[in-house]
Structures are given as C-alpha cells and as structure tokens.
Design a protein around this motif. Structure first.
Motif, PDB file in Angstrom:
ATOM      1  N   ALA A 206       0.840  -1.200   0.000  1.00 45.22           N
ATOM      2  CA  ALA A 206       0.000   0.000   0.000  1.00 45.22           C
ATOM      3  C   ALA A 206       0.873   1.248   0.000  1.00 45.22           C
ATOM      4  O   ALA A 206       1.872   1.326   0.722  1.00 45.22           O
ATOM      5  N   LYS A 207       0.480   2.238  -0.795  1.00 50.92           N
ATOM      6  CA  LYS A 207       1.207   3.501  -0.818  1.00 50.92           C
ATOM      7  C   LYS A 207       0.969   4.289   0.463  1.00 50.92           C
ATOM      8  O   LYS A 207       1.853   4.969   0.974  1.00 50.92           O
ATOM      9  N   ARG A 208      -0.267   4.211   0.969  1.00 49.22           N
ATOM     10  CA  ARG A 208      -0.615   4.911   2.210  1.00 49.22           C
ATOM     11  C   ARG A 208      -1.531   4.025   3.039  1.00 49.22           C
ATOM     12  O   ARG A 208      -2.316   3.247   2.495  1.00 49.22           O
ATOM     13  N   ILE A 209      -1.419   4.175   4.357  1.00 44.85           N
ATOM     14  CA  ILE A 209      -2.129   3.291   5.278  1.00 44.85           C
ATOM     15  C   ILE A 209      -2.867   4.121   6.315  1.00 44.85           C
ATOM     16  O   ILE A 209      -2.322   5.090   6.867  1.00 44.85           O
ATOM     17  N   VAL A 210      -4.112   3.748   6.583  1.00 46.27           N
ATOM     18  CA  VAL A 210      -4.913   4.379   7.633  1.00 46.27           C
ATOM     19  C   VAL A 210      -5.167   3.350   8.723  1.00 46.27           C
ATOM     20  O   VAL A 210      -5.687   2.255   8.444  1.00 46.27           O
ATOM     21  N   VAL A 211      -4.798   3.677   9.942  1.00 47.88           N
ATOM     22  CA  VAL A 211      -5.071   2.806  11.090  1.00 47.88           C
ATOM     23  C   VAL A 211      -6.338   3.315  11.774  1.00 47.88           C
ATOM     24  O   VAL A 211      -6.344   4.382  12.381  1.00 47.88           O
ATOM     25  N   ALA A 212      -7.415   2.536  11.651  1.00 47.02           N
ATOM     26  CA  ALA A 212      -8.710   2.912  12.231  1.00 47.02           C
ATOM     27  C   ALA A 212      -9.203   1.783  13.131  1.00 47.02           C
ATOM     28  O   ALA A 212     -10.337   1.329  13.020  1.00 47.02           O
ATOM     29  N   THR A 213      -8.342   1.351  14.029  1.00 44.39           N
ATOM     30  CA  THR A 213      -8.590   0.169  14.859  1.00 44.39           C
ATOM     31  C   THR A 213      -9.059   0.521  16.265  1.00 44.39           C
ATOM     32  O   THR A 213      -8.754  -0.196  17.219  1.00 44.39           O
ATOM     33  N   HIS A 214      -9.777   1.622  16.407  1.00 44.69           N
ATOM     34  CA  HIS A 214     -10.218   2.112  17.722  1.00 44.69           C
ATOM     35  C   HIS A 214      -9.002   2.643  18.480  1.00 44.69           C
ATOM     36  O   HIS A 214      -8.743   3.829  18.460  1.00 44.69           O
ATOM     37  N   PHE A 215      -8.245   1.810  19.171  1.00 48.03           N
ATOM     38  CA  PHE A 215      -6.979   2.215  19.775  1.00 48.03           C
ATOM     39  C   PHE A 215      -5.878   1.794  18.807  1.00 48.03           C
ATOM     40  O   PHE A 215      -5.826   0.645  18.382  1.00 48.03           O
ATOM     41  N   PRO A 216      -4.980   2.713  18.402  1.00 43.29           N
ATOM     42  CA  PRO A 216      -3.948   2.371  17.415  1.00 43.29           C
ATOM     43  C   PRO A 216      -3.103   1.178  17.842  1.00 43.29           C
ATOM     44  O   PRO A 216      -2.745   1.038  19.012  1.00 43.29           O
ATOM     45  N   ILE A 217      -2.784   0.317  16.880  1.00 43.47           N
ATOM     46  CA  ILE A 217      -2.111  -0.944  17.175  1.00 43.47           C
ATOM     47  C   ILE A 217      -0.597  -0.868  17.008  1.00 43.47           C
ATOM     48  O   ILE A 217       0.101  -1.835  17.314  1.00 43.47           O
ATOM     49  N   LEU A 218      -0.075   0.256  16.531  1.00 44.18           N
ATOM     50  CA  LEU A 218       1.373   0.392  16.305  1.00 44.18           C
ATOM     51  C   LEU A 218       1.962   1.266  17.407  1.00 44.18           C
ATOM     52  O   LEU A 218       1.628   2.444  17.526  1.00 44.18           O
ATOM     53  N   ASN A 219       2.843   0.705  18.235  1.00 40.17           N
ATOM     54  CA  ASN A 219       3.428   1.434  19.359  1.00 40.17           C
ATOM     55  C   ASN A 219       4.677   2.223  18.990  1.00 40.17           C
ATOM     56  O   ASN A 219       5.047   3.164  19.697  1.00 40.17           O
ATOM     57  N   LYS A 220       5.332   1.847  17.902  1.00 39.60           N
ATOM     58  CA  LYS A 220       6.630   2.431  17.568  1.00 39.60           C
ATOM     59  C   LYS A 220       6.551   3.922  17.309  1.00 39.60           C
ATOM     60  O   LYS A 220       7.501   4.665  17.584  1.00 39.60           O
ATOM     61  N   HIS A 221       5.426   4.389  16.790  1.00 39.91           N
ATOM     62  CA  HIS A 221       5.257   5.806  16.466  1.00 39.91           C
ATOM     63  C   HIS A 221       4.010   6.365  17.157  1.00 39.91           C
ATOM     64  O   HIS A 221       3.090   5.629  17.501  1.00 39.91           O
ATOM     65  N   GLY A 222       4.002   7.667  17.348  1.00 38.22           N
ATOM     66  CA  GLY A 222       2.792   8.343  17.800  1.00 38.22           C
ATOM     67  C   GLY A 222       2.571   8.428  19.293  1.00 38.22           C
ATOM     68  O   GLY A 222       1.840   9.302  19.765  1.00 38.22           O
ATOM     69  N   SER A 223       3.157   7.511  20.070  1.00 33.48           N
ATOM     70  CA  SER A 223       3.019   7.508  21.537  1.00 33.48           C
ATOM     71  C   SER A 223       1.568   7.537  22.012  1.00 33.48           C
ATOM     72  O   SER A 223       1.240   8.160  23.009  1.00 33.48           O
ATOM     73  N   PHE A 224       0.697   6.832  21.295  1.00 30.91           N
ATOM     74  CA  PHE A 224      -0.710   6.832  21.698  1.00 30.91           C
ATOM     75  C   PHE A 224      -0.927   6.123  23.026  1.00 30.91           C
ATOM     76  O   PHE A 224      -1.909   6.391  23.719  1.00 30.91           O
ATOM     77  N   PHE A 225      -0.003   5.240  23.410  1.00 33.90           N
ATOM     78  CA  PHE A 225      -0.110   4.565  24.703  1.00 33.90           C
ATOM     79  C   PHE A 225       0.087   5.546  25.860  1.00 33.90           C
ATOM     80  O   PHE A 225      -0.305   5.258  26.987  1.00 33.90           O
ATOM     81  N   LEU A 226       0.678   6.710  25.585  1.00 29.13           N
ATOM     82  CA  LEU A 226       0.781   7.772  26.585  1.00 29.13           C
ATOM     83  C   LEU A 226      -0.358   8.778  26.460  1.00 29.13           C
ATOM     84  O   LEU A 226      -0.792   9.368  27.456  1.00 29.13           O
ATOM     85  N   LYS A 227      -0.843   8.963  25.250  1.00 33.58           N
ATOM     86  CA  LYS A 227      -1.806  10.029  24.974  1.00 33.58           C
ATOM     87  C   LYS A 227      -3.259   9.627  25.194  1.00 33.58           C
ATOM     88  O   LYS A 227      -4.145  10.477  25.123  1.00 33.58           O
TER      89      LYS A 227
END
Length: 435
Positions: A206-227
């Motif tokens: 995929a050229k571009r990817i949208v993560v729409a999984t309720h709580f984001p599943i990728l921890n490496k970027h974005g720091s959503f586990f803190l936010k």
C-alpha cells in the motif's frame, strides 16, 4: 442478554477474506464506522482502496454505540476554551456540525431510522458549570437554549439544549455504505514492513495506510499509549419505560445518558477506567427501578471509549516521522461525529487536499496536559505490579472483571476472555498459554 439492541437483526453483509497478495493505493485497517466511512468517501472520490478487518466489520465498538449524532459533548466547550481558546472551541463545534450535516445528507437515501432530535446536558447538582458552559457558548456564538426543566422523570436543575441534532440505527446505516466497498474480513494485520503490510492471509502493498482500529495498534510511532486511556461504560435497553423525546446526558461524568429507540429506552452510565473496579450494570438497574418503574430490561451491554488528553480526537498523520501512515482515534465517547470527521479529514489529506480541520485534530499537537501524568502513573503502577496474567501489549498486570468475566488492562484498555482470547485492542494477540 449481553448484546446491543442494534445487533439483533443481522443486517451487516459479510465479505471474503484476503486470498492472495495484492496492491492498493490506500489500505484501511479496521472496519468500524470510522474505517467504513473513510473507505466510502475514498471510493466515492475514485481513490483505489482496500479495507481489512481481523474479524467482521462493525463487530467491535461500533455495534455498542448509543448512536447519538451531536456536537454537544457534555461540557466540552468550556474545557476547550480553558485548554486552548475560543477560536479552537468554535472550530471544534463547526467540525461536528458539518459531520451532522453529512449524516443528514446521506441518510436521506439510507433507511436507518434517522431522526432529528434535540440534545440536552442537564444538571442534577451544582448549576455553576452549566452556567459557565452557557457563557462560553454565547461568547463563541453557538446557538443554544437555557432550559429550566426537562421531560426526564429524575430531578434536574436545568439544562443546555442544542437543537437540530440527531440519532439513528448505526448498523443499518453501516450496512448500506459498506455494500459496494472493497473489504476483506477475517484478515488480521500482523506487522508493517515498509510499504508492505503483513497479514495472516497474505501481503498487501500500500502507498498509504490508515489505522482505524479504535486504539492504534502500532506502538513504535505516535506515543498513543501515553496520549490515551480507555473507559468502559454500560447500557440497558428498557421496554415499557415512559418514552422521552430528545437525547440527554448528565453534566457530571458519572451521571446518566438517555435516548429512545422505537419502543425502547437506552439508559447508559457507570463510566470507569478500563481495568478499574466497578459495579457494572447495577447502578443503572437501580436507576431504572427508581425512575422507570415497571420497565422491563430487554438487553444489556457494555462499550469502550478512547479518552484523549485534551478531549479532542487524533485524526491525521500518525506521527511526524510517518508521512504515509494515518490514524483516526480518540473519539471521547462521541464516535459517530468523530468517525464522520475522521473520514472527511482523511479522505481530503489522502487526496492531497487541504482541510480546515486537519490542524485542529493533528495527532502531533501538544501532549502537555494534566492527564498525561495520570496516564503515566497508572501505567507505571501496573507495570510494577508482579501479578499474572500480563497484557501482551506492553506488559501491564491484568485485572479480573467480575461483571463481564474478562481480563482487562488498566493501562491501555486491552481485554481478554477468561481463557485468554483477545476481545479489545491495542493488544493484537491472545494471552500466551504460559500465563
């Protein structure tokens, strides 16, 4: 019965799983309302896209919504003014009003029991916060009514009313918009490898990817586990309750939420951080007996919501370092308008167009909020708790949920069945058999 009122009719179409490696311009991971609407808008615009879901579409949080479509999100506007400014609060209102308008436009052609309703935030205790909200609304220029009394059987000390809001049947709506989309169910995301997305059914380039999984599943970027953290809350569907007109929410966070659906009354409440002790449905049952005597409980269910640091969703580029990765999350209990805003913002960004709300909801905005410390302390405490089982997401100690018979994570909200099967993300796999 532990299932929402929306799921009883089985109207959601099924889709095949991925059978071969494939390519797409935009890959959307997650088949809830946000993912479906994003795929729908991209398809309408002629953008090649593919949506995958690990289970079935609308089988997660979307089916447990109370389906209020409103720009009145509790006492959000004074909160936004205190944290940002009046312009930000006004822009937030307009984004949500635009979302309501888009639902209204689409639902003219979709039989989903769309109804225009007024929304109320009512006060049962002190009226001071209600008065402050009205002062803020007036200064922003948001139309509202100050209501002295409501049609509710419970005692109130006034309310703020927004007219021209709405409610609908979410799964009937989703069934129609999903019908002609490029969807692969039972296709589980495993990992990213550059432009390649590895699933249990094959590889998707995929050229571009949208993560729409309720709580984001990728921890490496974005720091959503803190936010973000997650909250659970509970709903009863009551039959033979006196019908009410309008949608209601208590100004207090621990109060009651109400709306009607046909012959049913949906009574919600009991919010608490996932993994923390609660009384489950019991407070709602007590309230139903007190205020709706003779009403019969037909269904009961629970839902889960991602709560952000400042009360606004994260929509846009996943992080500053990931130009081709996007996210939609953190709807703070208002998933219907949040999903529509996400689809509108993301579909424009993915087509290289400017969007007036893109900066407002940017996931890279400041995280310097009081809730950040609370989230950090909660995670640290549970990481240091020596008990098992442990959450495979980031290793926090899980807590037993006596009401739903599940293992729940108090750090980030992942949930598992008694025998370790994954129920809710951000974890992406079951508990290890060694635990």
């Amino acid at each position: 019965m532990l299932d929402s009122i929306w799921t009883s009719e089985g109207m959601i179409p099924t889709f095949p799983h991925l059978e071969n490696d494939t390519k797409t311009d935009v890959l959307i991971i997650g088949g809830g309302m946000a993912g479906l609407l994003t795929a729908f808008m991209l398809t309408q615009a002629g953008v090649n896209n593919l949506l995958i879901d690990a289970d079935r579409i609308c089988h997660g949080v979307t089916r447990n919504t109370t389906a209020k479509i409103t720009s009145q999100h509790g006492l959000i506007y004074q909160k936004l003014v205190d944290q940002f400014d009046y312009d930000t609060a006004g822009l937030y209102y307009q984004a949500n009003e635009d979302a309501i308008g888009e639902y209204r436009r689409l639902c003219k052609e979709i039989p989903c029991e769309f109804e225009n309703q007024s929304a109320y935030v009512y006060a049962r205790g002190s009226e001071k916060r209600l008065e402050r909200e009205m002062q803020v609304l007036q200064k922003i220029g948001i139309p509202f009514d100050a209501v002295q009394s409501t049609a509710l059987p419970l005692p109130t000390k006034g309310a703020v009313r927004f007219r021209k809001q709405a409610q609908f049947h979410p799964l009937r709506f989703a069934a129609v918009i999903a019908k002609n989309l490029n969807i692969r169910e039972q296709t589980k995301f495993l990992s990213f490898d550059g432009e390649d997305v590895i699933t249990d059914r094959g590889v998707i380039r995929a050229k571009r990817i949208v993560v729409a999984t309720h709580f984001p599943i990728l921890n490496k970027h974005g720091s959503f586990f803190l936010k973000m953290y997650q909250q659970r809350s509970y709903v009863l569907a009551l039959k033979a309750a006196n019908g009410i007109s309008g949608m209601y929410r208590d100004a207090a966070e621990d109060g009651l939420s109400l709306r009607s659906y046909g012959e049913y009354l949906l009574l919600g409440g009991g919010s608490h951080r996932t993994g923390k002790p609660s009384e489950g449905w019991r407070p709602l049952e007590i309230a139903a007996d007190k205020y709706f005597p003779g009403a019969v409980k037909v269904r009961q269910w629970a839902t889960q919501d991602c709560i952000t640091l400042d009360g606004m969703p994260y929509i846009g580029q996943y992080s500053k370092r990931t130009p081709n990765l996007y996210v939609a999350t953190g709807f703070n209990k208002w998933g219907m308008t949040g999903s529509m805003i996400s689809a509108t913002v993301l579909s424009k960004l993915l087509q290289g167009q400017d969007d007036p709300y893109g900066g407002l909801f940017s996931p890279s905005r400041s995280i310097l909020r009081k809730q950040l410390l609370v989230n950090g302390v909660s995670s640290a405490v549970n990481l240091l708790t020596p008990t098992k089982p442990r959450c495979p997401h980031l290793g926090c100690a899980l807590k037993w949920n006596t009401h739903e018979h599940s293992w729940d994570c108090p750090c980030h909200g992942s949930r598992f069945t008694e025998d370790g099967k994954l129920l809710d993300n951000p974890a992406t796999g079951d508990l290890s058999k060694e635990q």
